[in-house]
Design an enzyme around this catalytic site. Sequence first.
Site, short mmCIF file in Angstrom:
data_model
loop_
_atom_site.label_atom_id
_atom_site.label_comp_id
_atom_site.label_asym_id
_atom_site.label_seq_id
_atom_site.Cartn_x
_atom_site.Cartn_y
_atom_site.Cartn_z
N GLY A 198 1.01 -1.31 -0.17
CA GLY A 198 -0.28 -0.02 -0.05
C GLY A 198 0.75 1.37 0.22
N SER A 199 0.51 2.27 0.51
CA SER A 199 0.89 3.67 0.33
C SER A 199 2.06 3.67 1.40
CB SER A 199 -0.13 4.65 0.54
OG SER A 199 -0.61 4.55 1.56
N PRO A 200 2.98 4.68 1.28
CA PRO A 200 3.97 4.94 2.51
C PRO A 200 3.63 5.42 3.58
CG PRO A 200 4.83 5.67 0.31
CD PRO A 200 3.36 5.23 0.15
N VAL A 202 0.64 4.77 5.08
CA VAL A 202 0.08 3.86 5.83
C VAL A 202 1.18 2.79 6.16
CG1 VAL A 202 -1.80 1.86 5.97
CG2 VAL A 202 -2.47 4.04 4.62
N GLY A 203 2.27 2.41 5.59
CA GLY A 203 3.19 1.52 5.80
C GLY A 203 3.76 2.09 7.09
N GLU A 220 5.54 -3.36 0.89
CA GLU A 220 5.65 -3.07 -0.58
C GLU A 220 4.83 -1.93 -0.81
OE1 GLU A 220 7.38 -4.83 -2.67
OE2 GLU A 220 7.71 -6.70 -1.92
N CYS A 254 1.85 0.46 -9.21
CA CYS A 254 2.73 1.01 -8.30
C CYS A 254 4.03 1.22 -9.10
CB CYS A 254 3.03 0.03 -6.82
SG CYS A 254 3.54 -1.52 -7.56
P1 NAD Z 1 -3.63 2.03 1.04
O1 NAD Z 1 -2.16 2.26 1.95
O2 NAD Z 1 -4.51 3.51 1.40
O3 NAD Z 1 -4.46 0.87 1.70
C1 NAD Z 1 -3.57 -0.35 1.61
C2 NAD Z 1 -4.68 -1.26 2.70
O4 NAD Z 1 -4.19 -0.72 3.80
C3 NAD Z 1 -5.92 -1.30 2.39
O5 NAD Z 1 -6.40 -2.75 2.65
C4 NAD Z 1 -6.79 -0.42 3.37
O6 NAD Z 1 -7.77 -0.94 3.85
C5 NAD Z 1 -5.49 -0.52 4.58
N1 NAD Z 1 -5.26 0.91 5.35
C6 NAD Z 1 -5.48 2.14 4.78
N2 NAD Z 1 -5.45 3.05 5.86
C7 NAD Z 1 -5.45 2.37 6.80
C8 NAD Z 1 -4.84 2.86 8.25
N3 NAD Z 1 -4.87 4.01 8.46
N4 NAD Z 1 -4.46 1.66 9.09
C9 NAD Z 1 -4.30 0.58 8.72
N5 NAD Z 1 -4.77 0.14 7.47
C10 NAD Z 1 -5.15 1.06 6.57
O7 NAD Z 1 -3.33 1.99 -0.36
P2 NAD Z 1 -4.04 1.98 -1.73
O8 NAD Z 1 -4.59 3.12 -2.09
O9 NAD Z 1 -4.94 0.86 -1.67
O10 NAD Z 1 -2.91 1.49 -2.69
C11 NAD Z 1 -2.46 2.42 -3.52
C12 NAD Z 1 -0.82 2.59 -2.80
O11 NAD Z 1 -0.18 1.23 -2.99
C13 NAD Z 1 0.18 3.35 -3.71
O12 NAD Z 1 1.02 4.12 -2.87
C14 NAD Z 1 0.97 2.40 -4.38
O13 NAD Z 1 2.33 2.80 -4.97
C15 NAD Z 1 1.12 1.49 -3.55
N6 NAD Z 1 1.24 -0.11 -4.00
C16 NAD Z 1 2.55 -0.76 -3.91
C17 NAD Z 1 2.56 -1.90 -4.54
C18 NAD Z 1 4.05 -2.67 -4.45
O14 NAD Z 1 4.07 -3.71 -4.66
N7 NAD Z 1 5.00 -1.90 -3.92
C19 NAD Z 1 1.74 -2.49 -5.25
C20 NAD Z 1 0.30 -2.02 -5.38
C21 NAD Z 1 0.01 -0.66 -4.94
#
Ligand code: NAD
Length: 474
Positions: A198-200, A202-203, A220, A254
């Site tokens: 997901g996003s940095p 939330v990471g 990731e 991504c």
């Molecule tokens: P996101 O971080 O918003 O959400 C990812 C997951 O985290 C979802 O399941 C969501 O429910 C959960 N989440 C969201 N907010 C949260 C919080 N505050 N606390 C705990 N969990 C939470 O990301 P997204 O919008 O689903 O995806 C887009 C991002 O992911 C982009 O930054 C993209 O570059 C990245 N991405 C990376 C890869 C990779 O392999 N490196 C692949 C796909 C997407």
Amino acid sequence: MDVNSTDFNDNPYYQLFLKQQSQQLNIGTVPYSARIEKLKKLRTAIEVTFRDQIIEALHKDLNKPKVEVELTEIYPIISEIKFAKSNLRKWMRKQKVDTPMSMLGSSSYYIYEPKGVCLIISPWNFPFNLTFGPLVSAIAAGNSVIIKPSEMTPNSSALMEEIVKTVFEEEDVALVEGEVKTSTQLLQLPFNHIFFTGSPNVGKIVMSAAAKHLASVTLELGGKSPTIIDNTANVDKAAKRIVWGKFMNAGQICVSPDYVLIDESIKAKFIEACKKWIERYFTNQPKASDSYARIVTQKHFERLQSHLQDAKSLKAKVDIGGELEADSKYIAPTLVSNLIDEATLLDEEIFGPILPIVTYKTLDEAIAYINEKERPLALYIYSSSKRNTKHIIKNTRAGGTCINNNVIHYANHNLPFGGVNNSGIGKSHGFYGFKAFSNQRAVVKQHTFGINELLFPPYTNFKEKLAKLTIKWF
Ligand code: NAD
């Protein structure tokens, strides 16, 4: 909801967690054949039983073209399963290593043992691929898993829940649907490993929750992946591949090229070539093309719309596209140039079908531009100069790189996939995915008298001399 709470009894997922944890040591002893059996069942479900439903769910969630579903959702999972099947026996073997002379009388090896109960949190852009891909590695490594997919693609998440229920026992793999609250509740539990895509931003939340239990993490993440096109590049080929990599899944990838850094002398030629390839792939009416996806939610549509409005207000030039339609969440394949550094398009990860073009005069200027930003997940180079390519690779840092192409490094399971710092921690795919979900356990076996026993107390003058000899010679 406090992510640091340790009162698990009120946690709605604690019983499920305990169920998985209680039989974790048994799961860890599951042999190669049983792990492969689980992977085969998953393969049949995705490749045969649920294939049409997967295509339908992704059409509803993202208007994803069927061929794109086959190539970017189904194929990566199946090829990950095939790769694990061919290599798992080798990966599971104990790995003998040399033993130093100072430990004469013993031998050493290490084994890959399962981490235990793992949490996989996945995003929406490739919901099946980015959920079941890591799951393949987790199963291959002998773990039990709880999955939390994204709430943004509800049709896909509901179908994945059905697939998981059909294929697995709950103590092996379970899927929990939900939004941020669900994620937060799951993150309170003492998982052994957390695999987050997901996003940095939330990471960082995931990593601090993991720190509470010292759970290991694979993150990731995303960010801005630059694409350099130097003055030796084949401009037409570069445009052909960049238009494909940027506008697939409407730029919601991504590893899609976030922005282009191009030698100013070839900018006009590149824009012309992009125009040609956009028309070839999506016609001059991309809105009517079956090969072009839509933006996932209204919120993401508005985010991209405001990027464009910001660019226009700063007198940027829309070279191609720029049309938007809120009702259908359509944004045309768009190229924007003449941006000033303050433009939001040059600051935040775009994750949509808008490609900013930034020009440079010297290659070192382009390198400095990249190095001022966070370390990217991918950095792409279009050049026919080996010298320039080497210079760029040596003077930048990135999770991965393609030379004269983009995105495709993701598809080679022999390569580690992942970012660096802001774009990620840890690697996945193939052996690297297996490793992410395994603990490397070091084992030393004493066979005979150990030479080190000569150094046990009491520490006489003779032993002091022996210690000095050991330092010098062994
Ligand atoms: P996101 O971080 O918003 O959400 C990812 C997951 O985290 C979802 O399941 C969501 O429910 C959960 N989440 C969201 N907010 C949260 C919080 N505050 N606390 C705990 N969990 C939470 O990301 P997204 O919008 O689903 O995806 C887009 C991002 O992911 C982009 O930054 C993209 O570059 C990245 N991405 C990376 C890869 C990779 O392999 N490196 C692949 C796909 C997407």
